[in-house]
Design a protein around this motif. Structure first.
Motif, PDB file in Angstrom:
ATOM      1  N   LYS A 140       4.045   4.655  -0.839  1.00 55.89           N
ATOM      2  CA  LYS A 140       4.580   4.074   0.387  1.00 55.89           C
ATOM      3  C   LYS A 140       4.089   4.802   1.632  1.00 55.89           C
ATOM      4  N   ALA A 179       1.740   5.656   4.596  1.00 57.02           N
ATOM      5  CA  ALA A 179       0.760   4.863   5.332  1.00 57.02           C
ATOM      6  C   ALA A 179      -0.649   5.323   5.011  1.00 57.02           C
ATOM      7  N   HIS A 231      -2.838  -1.588   3.189  1.00 61.39           N
ATOM      8  CA  HIS A 231      -1.396  -1.593   3.381  1.00 61.39           C
ATOM      9  C   HIS A 231      -0.696  -1.045   2.139  1.00 61.39           C
ATOM     10  N   ASP A 252       2.858  -1.649   1.923  1.00 61.96           N
ATOM     11  CA  ASP A 252       4.126  -2.376   1.856  1.00 61.96           C
ATOM     12  C   ASP A 252       3.848  -3.855   2.127  1.00 61.96           C
ATOM     13  N   ASP A 297       4.793  -1.601   6.497  1.00 64.24           N
ATOM     14  CA  ASP A 297       4.450  -0.175   6.559  1.00 64.24           C
ATOM     15  C   ASP A 297       4.219   0.306   7.993  1.00 64.24           C
TER      16      ASP A 297
END
Length: 547
Positions: free
Chosen positions: A273, A275, A280, A282, A303
Protein backbone atom coordinates in the motif's frame (compact mmCIF):
# COMPACT_ATOMS: atom_id res chain seq x y z
CA UNK A 1 -26.97 -7.27 -5.99
CA UNK A 2 -26.81 -5.52 -9.35
CA UNK A 3 -25.53 -2.02 -10.10
CA UNK A 4 -23.83 0.02 -12.80
CA UNK A 5 -21.00 2.13 -11.41
CA UNK A 6 -19.80 3.96 -14.55
CA UNK A 7 -20.49 4.33 -18.25
CA UNK A 8 -19.13 5.89 -21.42
CA UNK A 9 -20.31 6.35 -25.00
CA UNK A 10 -18.49 5.23 -28.15
CA UNK A 11 -18.87 7.72 -31.03
CA UNK A 12 -20.64 6.71 -34.21
CA UNK A 13 -18.40 5.03 -36.76
CA UNK A 14 -15.67 4.16 -34.22
CA UNK A 15 -16.71 0.53 -33.80
CA UNK A 16 -15.91 -2.09 -36.43
CA UNK A 17 -18.89 -2.97 -38.59
CA UNK A 18 -18.28 -6.69 -38.01
CA UNK A 19 -16.47 -7.42 -34.71
CA UNK A 20 -14.12 -10.40 -34.80
CA UNK A 21 -14.11 -13.48 -32.64
CA UNK A 22 -11.33 -13.92 -30.12
CA UNK A 23 -8.59 -16.02 -31.75
CA UNK A 24 -6.09 -17.83 -29.55
CA UNK A 25 -3.01 -18.25 -31.76
CA UNK A 26 0.43 -19.25 -30.50
CA UNK A 27 1.46 -15.68 -29.72
CA UNK A 28 -1.76 -14.97 -27.83
CA UNK A 29 -1.51 -18.28 -25.98
CA UNK A 30 2.00 -17.42 -24.83
CA UNK A 31 0.82 -13.99 -23.65
CA UNK A 32 -2.15 -15.22 -21.63
CA UNK A 33 -0.05 -18.08 -20.26
CA UNK A 34 2.26 -15.51 -18.67
CA UNK A 35 -0.71 -13.67 -17.17
CA UNK A 36 -2.27 -16.91 -15.94
CA UNK A 37 1.05 -18.06 -14.51
CA UNK A 38 1.33 -14.93 -12.39
CA UNK A 39 -2.18 -15.44 -11.05
CA UNK A 40 -1.41 -19.10 -10.35
CA UNK A 41 1.79 -18.23 -8.52
CA UNK A 42 -0.09 -15.76 -6.33
CA UNK A 43 -2.72 -18.41 -5.58
CA UNK A 44 -0.03 -20.99 -4.76
CA UNK A 45 1.64 -18.59 -2.35
CA UNK A 46 -1.67 -18.02 -0.58
CA UNK A 47 -2.28 -21.77 -0.47
CA UNK A 48 1.19 -22.44 0.95
CA UNK A 49 0.58 -19.92 3.69
CA UNK A 50 -2.75 -21.56 4.52
CA UNK A 51 -1.13 -25.01 4.57
CA UNK A 52 1.64 -23.79 6.82
CA UNK A 53 -0.92 -22.54 9.31
CA UNK A 54 -2.83 -25.82 9.10
CA UNK A 55 0.32 -27.87 9.64
CA UNK A 56 1.15 -25.98 12.80
CA UNK A 57 -2.29 -26.78 14.11
CA UNK A 58 -1.94 -30.42 13.06
CA UNK A 59 1.32 -30.87 14.97
CA UNK A 60 -0.37 -29.83 18.19
CA UNK A 61 -3.20 -32.26 17.52
CA UNK A 62 -0.74 -35.15 16.92
CA UNK A 63 0.89 -34.59 20.29
CA UNK A 64 -2.49 -34.95 22.01
CA UNK A 65 -3.27 -38.12 20.07
CA UNK A 66 0.03 -39.88 20.83
CA UNK A 67 -1.40 -41.43 24.01
CA UNK A 68 -3.92 -43.47 22.02
CA UNK A 69 -1.42 -44.92 19.53
CA UNK A 70 -2.08 -48.51 20.63
CA UNK A 71 -5.73 -48.28 19.66
CA UNK A 72 -4.80 -46.79 16.31
CA UNK A 73 -2.41 -49.64 15.47
CA UNK A 74 -5.13 -52.17 16.22
CA UNK A 75 -7.50 -50.30 13.97
CA UNK A 76 -4.93 -50.19 11.19
CA UNK A 77 -4.53 -53.95 11.31
CA UNK A 78 -8.26 -54.37 10.90
CA UNK A 79 -8.24 -51.99 7.95
CA UNK A 80 -5.41 -53.90 6.27
CA UNK A 81 -7.29 -57.15 6.63
CA UNK A 82 -10.41 -55.63 5.14
CA UNK A 83 -8.52 -54.16 2.18
CA UNK A 84 -6.91 -57.52 1.50
CA UNK A 85 -10.28 -59.19 1.28
CA UNK A 86 -11.49 -56.53 -1.11
CA UNK A 87 -8.47 -57.06 -3.40
CA UNK A 88 -9.21 -60.78 -3.58
CA UNK A 89 -12.81 -60.12 -4.53
CA UNK A 90 -11.81 -57.80 -7.40
CA UNK A 91 -9.26 -60.16 -8.97
CA UNK A 92 -11.93 -61.98 -10.94
CA UNK A 93 -12.62 -58.76 -12.93
CA UNK A 94 -8.96 -58.42 -14.02
CA UNK A 95 -9.01 -54.64 -13.64
CA UNK A 96 -5.24 -54.41 -14.17
CA UNK A 97 -5.70 -55.18 -17.87
CA UNK A 98 -9.00 -53.35 -18.26
CA UNK A 99 -7.55 -50.67 -20.57
CA UNK A 100 -5.32 -53.01 -22.58
CA UNK A 101 -6.00 -53.39 -26.31
CA UNK A 102 -5.74 -57.17 -26.20
CA UNK A 103 -6.66 -59.78 -23.63
CA UNK A 104 -4.31 -62.43 -22.25
CA UNK A 105 -3.02 -64.93 -24.83
CA UNK A 106 -3.03 -62.38 -27.64
CA UNK A 107 -6.73 -62.67 -28.35
CA UNK A 108 -8.37 -59.32 -29.02
CA UNK A 109 -11.25 -58.26 -26.81
CA UNK A 110 -14.77 -58.08 -28.18
CA UNK A 111 -15.92 -54.83 -29.75
CA UNK A 112 -18.44 -52.95 -27.67
CA UNK A 113 -21.90 -53.58 -29.04
CA UNK A 114 -22.71 -49.90 -29.04
CA UNK A 115 -20.15 -49.28 -31.80
CA UNK A 116 -20.19 -52.73 -33.35
CA UNK A 117 -21.32 -51.45 -36.76
CA UNK A 118 -18.94 -48.47 -36.91
CA UNK A 119 -17.11 -49.86 -39.95
CA UNK A 120 -20.30 -49.77 -42.01
CA UNK A 121 -20.88 -46.04 -41.46
CA UNK A 122 -20.50 -43.70 -44.46
CA UNK A 123 -18.08 -40.75 -44.26
CA UNK A 124 -18.13 -37.64 -46.48
CA UNK A 125 -15.22 -35.32 -47.14
CA UNK A 126 -17.59 -32.34 -47.14
CA UNK A 127 -20.92 -31.68 -45.44
CA UNK A 128 -22.27 -30.69 -48.87
CA UNK A 129 -21.94 -34.33 -49.99
CA UNK A 130 -23.90 -35.65 -46.99
CA UNK A 131 -27.57 -36.11 -47.97
CA UNK A 132 -28.68 -35.90 -44.34
CA UNK A 133 -27.32 -32.35 -43.85
CA UNK A 134 -29.77 -30.00 -45.56
CA UNK A 135 -28.78 -26.62 -44.02
CA UNK A 136 -25.93 -24.86 -45.86
CA UNK A 137 -22.75 -24.77 -43.79
CA UNK A 138 -22.34 -20.99 -43.82
CA UNK A 139 -25.94 -20.04 -43.00
CA UNK A 140 -25.39 -20.16 -39.24
CA UNK A 141 -22.16 -18.18 -39.47
CA UNK A 142 -23.80 -15.56 -41.68
CA UNK A 143 -26.70 -15.22 -39.25
CA UNK A 144 -24.35 -14.76 -36.29
CA UNK A 145 -22.28 -12.26 -38.25
CA UNK A 146 -25.41 -10.26 -39.03
CA UNK A 147 -26.45 -10.28 -35.35
CA UNK A 148 -23.09 -8.79 -34.36
CA UNK A 149 -23.10 -6.10 -37.04
CA UNK A 150 -22.72 -2.49 -35.85
CA UNK A 151 -23.94 0.13 -38.30
CA UNK A 152 -22.33 3.50 -38.87
CA UNK A 153 -25.44 5.16 -37.38
CA UNK A 154 -25.25 3.07 -34.18
CA UNK A 155 -23.68 4.14 -30.91
CA UNK A 156 -22.05 1.84 -28.42
CA UNK A 157 -22.48 2.40 -24.69
CA UNK A 158 -20.04 0.73 -22.30
CA UNK A 159 -21.32 0.11 -18.76
CA UNK A 160 -19.27 -1.10 -15.79
CA UNK A 161 -21.56 -3.52 -13.99
CA UNK A 162 -21.65 -5.73 -10.92
CA UNK A 163 -24.28 -8.47 -10.89
CA UNK A 164 -24.52 -11.19 -8.24
CA UNK A 165 -20.93 -10.40 -7.19
CA UNK A 166 -19.71 -10.91 -10.78
CA UNK A 167 -17.91 -7.89 -12.25
CA UNK A 168 -18.05 -7.28 -15.98
CA UNK A 169 -18.42 -4.73 -18.77
CA UNK A 170 -21.65 -4.72 -20.73
CA UNK A 171 -21.31 -3.31 -24.24
CA UNK A 172 -24.65 -2.06 -25.57
CA UNK A 173 -25.62 -0.99 -29.07
CA UNK A 174 -28.03 1.93 -29.27
CA UNK A 175 -30.08 2.23 -32.47
CA UNK A 176 -31.62 5.68 -32.31
CA UNK A 177 -33.96 5.38 -35.29
CA UNK A 178 -35.34 2.04 -34.08
CA UNK A 179 -35.67 3.04 -30.40
CA UNK A 180 -33.62 -0.04 -29.58
CA UNK A 181 -30.99 -0.75 -26.93
CA UNK A 182 -29.49 -4.22 -26.52
CA UNK A 183 -26.46 -5.95 -25.06
CA UNK A 184 -24.00 -6.67 -27.87
CA UNK A 185 -21.41 -8.57 -25.80
CA UNK A 186 -19.76 -8.47 -22.40
CA UNK A 187 -16.27 -8.69 -20.88
CA UNK A 188 -15.49 -10.36 -17.56
CA UNK A 189 -13.42 -8.37 -15.05
CA UNK A 190 -11.31 -9.46 -12.06
CA UNK A 191 -12.71 -6.89 -9.60
CA UNK A 192 -15.51 -4.36 -9.15
CA UNK A 193 -15.13 -1.63 -11.82
CA UNK A 194 -15.14 2.00 -10.70
CA UNK A 195 -14.42 4.00 -13.88
CA UNK A 196 -14.23 3.55 -17.66
CA UNK A 197 -12.73 5.70 -20.42
CA UNK A 198 -13.01 5.21 -24.17
CA UNK A 199 -9.75 5.20 -26.19
CA UNK A 200 -9.30 5.62 -29.94
CA UNK A 201 -5.67 4.40 -30.03
CA UNK A 202 -4.82 0.71 -30.62
CA UNK A 203 -2.97 -0.67 -27.61
CA UNK A 204 -1.23 -3.91 -26.64
CA UNK A 205 -0.58 -7.32 -28.22
CA UNK A 206 2.49 -6.10 -30.07
CA UNK A 207 0.57 -3.30 -31.82
CA UNK A 208 2.89 -0.58 -33.14
CA UNK A 209 0.40 2.28 -33.28
CA UNK A 210 1.33 5.28 -35.42
CA UNK A 211 -0.04 8.79 -35.18
CA UNK A 212 -2.89 8.07 -37.63
CA UNK A 213 -3.99 4.63 -36.44
CA UNK A 214 -7.42 4.36 -34.85
CA UNK A 215 -9.09 1.77 -32.68
CA UNK A 216 -12.03 1.10 -30.40
CA UNK A 217 -10.72 0.41 -26.91
CA UNK A 218 -11.77 0.99 -23.34
CA UNK A 219 -9.67 1.54 -20.21
CA UNK A 220 -11.13 0.14 -16.99
CA UNK A 221 -10.21 1.05 -13.42
CA UNK A 222 -11.26 -1.30 -10.61
CA UNK A 223 -10.71 -1.93 -6.91
CA UNK A 224 -7.50 -3.65 -8.02
CA UNK A 225 -4.65 -1.16 -8.55
CA UNK A 226 -4.28 -2.09 -12.23
CA UNK A 227 -5.79 -0.50 -15.35
CA UNK A 228 -7.00 -2.95 -17.97
CA UNK A 229 -7.22 -2.04 -21.66
CA UNK A 230 -9.72 -4.00 -23.79
CA UNK A 231 -10.46 -4.06 -27.52
CA UNK A 232 -14.21 -3.52 -27.93
CA UNK A 233 -14.14 -4.94 -31.47
CA UNK A 234 -13.21 -8.43 -30.26
CA UNK A 235 -15.89 -10.78 -28.95
CA UNK A 236 -15.33 -13.28 -26.11
CA UNK A 237 -11.92 -11.95 -25.08
CA UNK A 238 -10.30 -13.86 -22.22
CA UNK A 239 -7.60 -11.40 -21.17
CA UNK A 240 -7.08 -7.65 -21.75
CA UNK A 241 -4.88 -6.34 -24.53
CA UNK A 242 -2.67 -4.62 -21.98
CA UNK A 243 -2.43 -3.93 -18.26
CA UNK A 244 -1.07 -0.70 -16.83
CA UNK A 245 0.32 -1.22 -13.35
CA UNK A 246 2.08 -3.79 -11.23
CA UNK A 247 0.55 -6.74 -13.08
CA UNK A 248 1.80 -5.31 -16.37
CA UNK A 249 5.30 -4.88 -14.94
CA UNK A 250 5.24 -8.42 -13.59
CA UNK A 251 4.33 -9.76 -17.03
CA UNK A 252 7.26 -7.87 -18.54
CA UNK A 253 9.57 -9.19 -15.85
CA UNK A 254 8.59 -12.81 -16.42
CA UNK A 255 9.04 -12.44 -20.19
CA UNK A 256 12.52 -10.91 -19.82
CA UNK A 257 15.05 -13.73 -20.28
CA UNK A 258 17.76 -11.71 -18.54
CA UNK A 259 15.72 -11.58 -15.34
CA UNK A 260 16.08 -15.07 -13.91
CA UNK A 261 15.90 -14.28 -10.23
CA UNK A 262 12.81 -15.79 -8.58
CA UNK A 263 13.13 -13.21 -5.80
CA UNK A 264 12.58 -10.35 -8.22
CA UNK A 265 9.40 -11.97 -9.49
CA UNK A 266 8.19 -12.53 -5.96
CA UNK A 267 8.73 -8.90 -5.10
CA UNK A 268 6.65 -7.86 -8.08
CA UNK A 269 3.78 -10.06 -6.95
CA UNK A 270 3.77 -8.82 -3.39
CA UNK A 271 1.22 -6.03 -3.04
CA UNK A 272 2.11 -3.00 -0.96
CA UNK A 273 0.00 0.00 0.00
CA UNK A 274 3.03 2.29 0.04
CA UNK A 275 2.88 4.87 -2.76
CA UNK A 276 4.98 3.88 -5.74
CA UNK A 277 6.18 6.13 -8.61
CA UNK A 278 5.74 3.38 -11.22
CA UNK A 279 2.22 2.11 -10.55
CA UNK A 280 -0.82 2.56 -8.34
CA UNK A 281 -1.12 0.58 -5.12
CA UNK A 282 -4.82 1.15 -4.41
CA UNK A 283 -8.15 1.37 -6.24
CA UNK A 284 -8.37 3.32 -9.51
CA UNK A 285 -11.02 6.03 -9.07
CA UNK A 286 -10.86 8.06 -12.30
CA UNK A 287 -9.43 7.91 -15.83
CA UNK A 288 -8.97 10.65 -18.44
CA UNK A 289 -7.74 10.14 -22.00
CA UNK A 290 -5.88 13.04 -23.60
CA UNK A 291 -7.68 13.71 -26.92
CA UNK A 292 -4.84 15.83 -28.32
CA UNK A 293 -1.96 13.58 -27.31
CA UNK A 294 -3.72 10.27 -27.82
CA UNK A 295 -0.96 8.14 -26.34
CA UNK A 296 -1.42 9.76 -22.90
CA UNK A 297 -3.81 8.49 -20.25
CA UNK A 298 -4.14 10.02 -16.79
CA UNK A 299 -5.36 8.07 -13.77
CA UNK A 300 -6.16 8.92 -10.17
CA UNK A 301 -6.31 6.57 -7.23
CA UNK A 302 -7.17 6.01 -3.61
CA UNK A 303 -3.39 5.96 -3.03
CA UNK A 304 -3.56 9.82 -3.23
CA UNK A 305 -1.58 10.06 -6.48
CA UNK A 306 -2.23 10.98 -10.11
CA UNK A 307 -0.26 9.08 -12.73
CA UNK A 308 0.46 9.78 -16.39
CA UNK A 309 0.71 6.70 -18.64
CA UNK A 310 2.29 6.35 -22.08
CA UNK A 311 0.05 3.91 -23.95
CA UNK A 312 2.76 3.16 -26.51
CA UNK A 313 5.21 1.86 -23.90
CA UNK A 314 2.49 0.91 -21.39
CA UNK A 315 4.62 2.46 -18.64
CA UNK A 316 4.04 5.20 -16.10
CA UNK A 317 5.72 8.36 -17.40
CA UNK A 318 5.17 10.50 -14.29
CA UNK A 319 3.60 10.38 -10.85
CA UNK A 320 2.11 13.39 -9.03
CA UNK A 321 1.28 13.86 -5.35
CA UNK A 322 -0.68 17.10 -5.24
CA UNK A 323 -3.29 15.81 -2.77
CA UNK A 324 -3.32 14.42 0.75
CA UNK A 325 -6.32 12.12 0.35
CA UNK A 326 -8.02 9.96 -2.29
CA UNK A 327 -8.07 11.61 -5.74
CA UNK A 328 -11.57 10.86 -7.04
CA UNK A 329 -11.88 12.82 -10.30
CA UNK A 330 -9.61 14.19 -13.05
CA UNK A 331 -10.14 16.01 -16.38
CA UNK A 332 -7.86 17.30 -19.14
CA UNK A 333 -8.16 20.92 -20.25
CA UNK A 334 -10.00 21.10 -23.63
CA UNK A 335 -7.35 23.36 -25.22
CA UNK A 336 -4.20 23.34 -23.05
CA UNK A 337 -3.34 19.69 -23.56
CA UNK A 338 -0.87 19.45 -20.66
CA UNK A 339 -3.10 20.98 -17.98
CA UNK A 340 -4.99 18.60 -15.71
CA UNK A 341 -7.81 19.33 -13.26
CA UNK A 342 -8.08 17.05 -10.20
CA UNK A 343 -10.40 16.83 -7.21
CA UNK A 344 -9.87 14.99 -3.95
CA UNK A 345 -11.39 13.90 -0.68
CA UNK A 346 -9.00 16.38 0.93
CA UNK A 347 -11.60 18.97 -0.22
CA UNK A 348 -9.28 20.70 -2.67
CA UNK A 349 -9.18 21.09 -6.45
CA UNK A 350 -5.82 21.41 -8.21
CA UNK A 351 -4.97 22.73 -11.67
CA UNK A 352 -1.48 21.56 -12.63
CA UNK A 353 0.69 21.69 -15.73
CA UNK A 354 2.05 18.16 -16.01
CA UNK A 355 5.13 19.30 -17.96
CA UNK A 356 6.77 20.29 -14.67
CA UNK A 357 10.09 18.47 -14.25
CA UNK A 358 9.79 18.13 -10.48
CA UNK A 359 6.17 17.55 -9.52
CA UNK A 360 6.92 17.89 -5.81
CA UNK A 361 8.10 21.50 -6.12
CA UNK A 362 6.03 22.63 -9.11
CA UNK A 363 3.63 25.49 -8.42
CA UNK A 364 -0.05 24.59 -8.80
CA UNK A 365 -3.31 26.50 -8.44
CA UNK A 366 -5.51 25.21 -5.63
CA UNK A 367 -9.16 25.81 -4.68
CA UNK A 368 -11.14 24.61 -1.66
CA UNK A 369 -14.72 23.40 -1.14
CA UNK A 370 -16.91 22.69 1.89
CA UNK A 371 -16.97 18.86 1.62
CA UNK A 372 -15.47 15.91 -0.24
CA UNK A 373 -15.21 16.39 -4.01
CA UNK A 374 -17.30 14.05 -6.18
CA UNK A 375 -16.55 15.21 -9.75
CA UNK A 376 -14.62 17.93 -11.57
CA UNK A 377 -15.15 19.06 -15.18
CA UNK A 378 -14.04 21.84 -17.51
CA UNK A 379 -16.63 23.92 -19.32
CA UNK A 380 -16.12 22.75 -22.95
CA UNK A 381 -17.72 25.93 -24.31
CA UNK A 382 -15.48 28.28 -22.30
CA UNK A 383 -12.44 26.48 -20.83
CA UNK A 384 -11.58 29.42 -18.58
CA UNK A 385 -14.14 27.94 -16.19
CA UNK A 386 -14.61 24.62 -14.43
CA UNK A 387 -17.28 22.88 -12.35
CA UNK A 388 -16.97 21.01 -9.05
CA UNK A 389 -19.65 18.83 -7.45
CA UNK A 390 -19.50 17.77 -3.82
CA UNK A 391 -20.77 15.23 -1.34
CA UNK A 392 -23.09 17.86 0.21
CA UNK A 393 -25.05 18.19 -3.05
CA UNK A 394 -23.47 21.48 -4.17
CA UNK A 395 -22.12 22.62 -7.55
CA UNK A 396 -19.33 25.22 -7.61
CA UNK A 397 -18.43 27.24 -10.72
CA UNK A 398 -14.90 28.73 -10.74
CA UNK A 399 -12.84 30.99 -12.98
CA UNK A 400 -9.33 29.61 -13.45
CA UNK A 401 -7.97 33.13 -13.95
CA UNK A 402 -8.82 34.13 -10.38
CA UNK A 403 -6.98 31.47 -8.40
CA UNK A 404 -7.03 32.16 -4.62
CA UNK A 405 -3.94 32.58 -2.49
CA UNK A 406 -5.11 29.67 -0.36
CA UNK A 407 -7.92 27.07 -0.67
CA UNK A 408 -9.78 28.69 2.23
CA UNK A 409 -9.99 31.97 0.27
CA UNK A 410 -11.78 30.36 -2.72
CA UNK A 411 -14.67 32.37 -4.14
CA UNK A 412 -16.74 30.67 -6.85
CA UNK A 413 -18.70 32.70 -9.37
CA UNK A 414 -21.80 30.90 -8.12
CA UNK A 415 -22.81 27.87 -6.09
CA UNK A 416 -25.93 25.77 -6.45
CA UNK A 417 -27.61 23.38 -4.01
CA UNK A 418 -28.45 20.87 -6.73
CA UNK A 419 -29.52 17.86 -4.61
CA UNK A 420 -30.24 16.85 -1.05
CA UNK A 421 -27.81 13.94 -1.42
CA UNK A 422 -24.35 13.68 -2.92
CA UNK A 423 -23.98 14.84 -6.55
CA UNK A 424 -22.55 11.49 -7.63
CA UNK A 425 -22.66 12.15 -11.38
CA UNK A 426 -22.35 15.23 -13.55
CA UNK A 427 -21.97 15.99 -17.24
CA UNK A 428 -22.00 18.94 -19.63
CA UNK A 429 -23.51 18.66 -23.09
CA UNK A 430 -20.60 18.99 -25.56
CA UNK A 431 -22.78 20.53 -28.30
CA UNK A 432 -25.27 22.77 -26.48
CA UNK A 433 -23.88 25.55 -24.26
CA UNK A 434 -25.27 25.77 -20.73
CA UNK A 435 -26.91 22.32 -20.85
CA UNK A 436 -25.98 20.44 -17.64
CA UNK A 437 -27.15 17.22 -16.02
CA UNK A 438 -26.70 16.03 -12.45
CA UNK A 439 -27.47 12.72 -10.82
CA UNK A 440 -27.56 11.96 -7.13
CA UNK A 441 -27.88 9.31 -4.48
CA UNK A 442 -31.33 10.82 -3.86
CA UNK A 443 -32.31 8.95 -7.10
CA UNK A 444 -33.12 12.14 -9.01
CA UNK A 445 -31.77 13.20 -12.41
CA UNK A 446 -31.94 16.96 -13.01
CA UNK A 447 -31.47 19.04 -16.15
CA UNK A 448 -30.04 22.55 -15.67
CA UNK A 449 -29.81 25.61 -17.88
CA UNK A 450 -26.89 27.96 -17.25
CA UNK A 451 -27.80 31.17 -19.06
CA UNK A 452 -25.10 33.80 -19.66
CA UNK A 453 -24.91 36.33 -16.80
CA UNK A 454 -27.90 34.74 -15.07
CA UNK A 455 -26.56 31.60 -13.43
CA UNK A 456 -28.19 28.16 -13.33
CA UNK A 457 -31.87 27.27 -13.26
CA UNK A 458 -33.49 23.84 -13.11
CA UNK A 459 -35.45 22.77 -16.18
CA UNK A 460 -36.73 19.34 -15.17
CA UNK A 461 -36.24 16.70 -12.48
CA UNK A 462 -36.94 13.00 -13.04
CA UNK A 463 -36.72 9.71 -11.19
CA UNK A 464 -35.89 7.34 -14.06
CA UNK A 465 -36.12 4.18 -11.98
CA UNK A 466 -32.40 3.36 -11.96
CA UNK A 467 -32.05 3.67 -8.17
CA UNK A 468 -29.25 5.80 -6.79
CA UNK A 469 -27.78 7.55 -9.82
CA UNK A 470 -24.09 6.78 -10.37
CA UNK A 471 -23.55 7.84 -13.98
CA UNK A 472 -25.10 10.37 -16.39
CA UNK A 473 -23.44 10.82 -19.80
CA UNK A 474 -24.48 12.81 -22.88
CA UNK A 475 -23.99 11.21 -26.28
CA UNK A 476 -20.86 12.47 -28.07
CA UNK A 477 -22.30 12.92 -31.59
CA UNK A 478 -24.26 16.02 -32.63
CA UNK A 479 -26.93 13.90 -34.35
CA UNK A 480 -27.85 12.44 -30.95
CA UNK A 481 -26.70 15.32 -28.78
CA UNK A 482 -29.87 15.32 -26.67
CA UNK A 483 -29.56 11.61 -25.76
CA UNK A 484 -28.56 10.97 -22.17
CA UNK A 485 -27.41 7.64 -20.71
CA UNK A 486 -28.39 7.18 -17.06
CA UNK A 487 -27.63 4.22 -14.75
CA UNK A 488 -27.27 3.43 -11.07
CA UNK A 489 -27.78 1.07 -8.17
CA UNK A 490 -30.50 -1.07 -9.78
CA UNK A 491 -28.17 -2.29 -12.54
CA UNK A 492 -30.30 -0.93 -15.41
CA UNK A 493 -29.33 1.67 -18.00
CA UNK A 494 -31.78 4.08 -19.65
CA UNK A 495 -31.32 6.28 -22.71
CA UNK A 496 -33.39 9.44 -22.30
CA UNK A 497 -34.12 11.57 -25.35
CA UNK A 498 -34.31 14.85 -23.46
CA UNK A 499 -35.48 16.73 -26.56
CA UNK A 500 -38.86 14.99 -26.21
CA UNK A 501 -39.37 16.84 -22.92
CA UNK A 502 -41.32 20.04 -23.50
CA UNK A 503 -39.43 22.02 -20.84
CA UNK A 504 -36.06 21.07 -22.36
CA UNK A 505 -37.24 22.06 -25.86
CA UNK A 506 -38.44 25.37 -24.53
CA UNK A 507 -35.13 26.13 -22.82
CA UNK A 508 -32.70 25.05 -25.57
CA UNK A 509 -34.66 25.45 -28.81
CA UNK A 510 -32.56 28.47 -29.77
CA UNK A 511 -29.24 26.67 -29.25
CA UNK A 512 -29.84 23.46 -31.22
CA UNK A 513 -28.19 22.26 -34.38
CA UNK A 514 -28.57 18.83 -35.94
CA UNK A 515 -28.92 17.24 -32.51
CA UNK A 516 -32.69 17.58 -32.16
CA UNK A 517 -34.94 14.64 -31.39
CA UNK A 518 -35.98 12.20 -34.06
CA UNK A 519 -39.51 13.61 -33.98
CA UNK A 520 -38.38 16.23 -36.48
CA UNK A 521 -40.74 19.17 -37.01
CA UNK A 522 -43.77 17.46 -35.47
CA UNK A 523 -42.94 18.56 -31.95
CA UNK A 524 -43.72 22.15 -32.95
CA UNK A 525 -47.29 21.21 -33.86
CA UNK A 526 -48.36 18.43 -31.51
CA UNK A 527 -47.61 16.96 -28.15
CA UNK A 528 -44.60 14.64 -28.14
CA UNK A 529 -44.35 11.59 -25.92
CA UNK A 530 -41.12 11.40 -23.95
CA UNK A 531 -38.70 8.75 -25.17
CA UNK A 532 -36.99 6.57 -22.58
CA UNK A 533 -35.27 3.50 -24.03
CA UNK A 534 -34.04 0.60 -21.93
CA UNK A 535 -33.03 -3.01 -22.49
CA UNK A 536 -35.93 -5.41 -22.87
CA UNK A 537 -35.44 -7.99 -20.12
CA UNK A 538 -35.89 -11.69 -20.87
CA UNK A 539 -37.48 -12.32 -17.47
CA UNK A 540 -40.20 -10.35 -15.76
CA UNK A 541 -38.83 -11.21 -12.32
CA UNK A 542 -37.41 -8.15 -10.64
CA UNK A 543 -35.53 -8.04 -7.39
CA UNK A 544 -35.73 -5.14 -5.00
CA UNK A 545 -32.16 -3.91 -4.64
CA UNK A 546 -33.08 -1.51 -1.86
CA UNK A 547 -31.18 1.31 -3.61
Amino acid sequence: MSMITASTWVPRGAAAQFPTKYDVDEEELARISKLAKLQLQDAEEDLDEARYGAQNGALKSEEKESDSSGDNEEGNMEMTYTNGDADDDLKEYDLDTYDSDAAAGGKKGDTMAMFGNARSLAYHASNAEDPYITMPENDEEDEEREDLQVLATDNMVVAAKVEDEVAHLEIYVYEDEADNLYVHHDIMLPAIPLCVEWLDLPVGKGIAADADSEGNYVAVGTFDPNIELWDLDIIDSMYPNAILGQAGEATTATSDPSNTSPKSHKKLRKKSKKANPNYHVDAILSLAANRQHRNLLASSSADKTVKLWDLKTQQCAKSYSHHTDKVCSIAWHPQESTVLLSGSYDRTIVVADLRAVDSSTAKVSRWGVESDVETVAWDPHDPNYFYVTTENGLIHYHDIRTAPLSPAASKPLWTLQAHNGSVSSFDINPHIPGFLVTGSTDKEVKIWNVAPDKGPSMIVSRNLGVGKVFTTRFAPDPEVGFRLAVAGSKGAIQIWDTWTNAAVRGAFAGRTGPSRGKTGEKEEEEEVKERLIGVQEDSSDEEDEGG
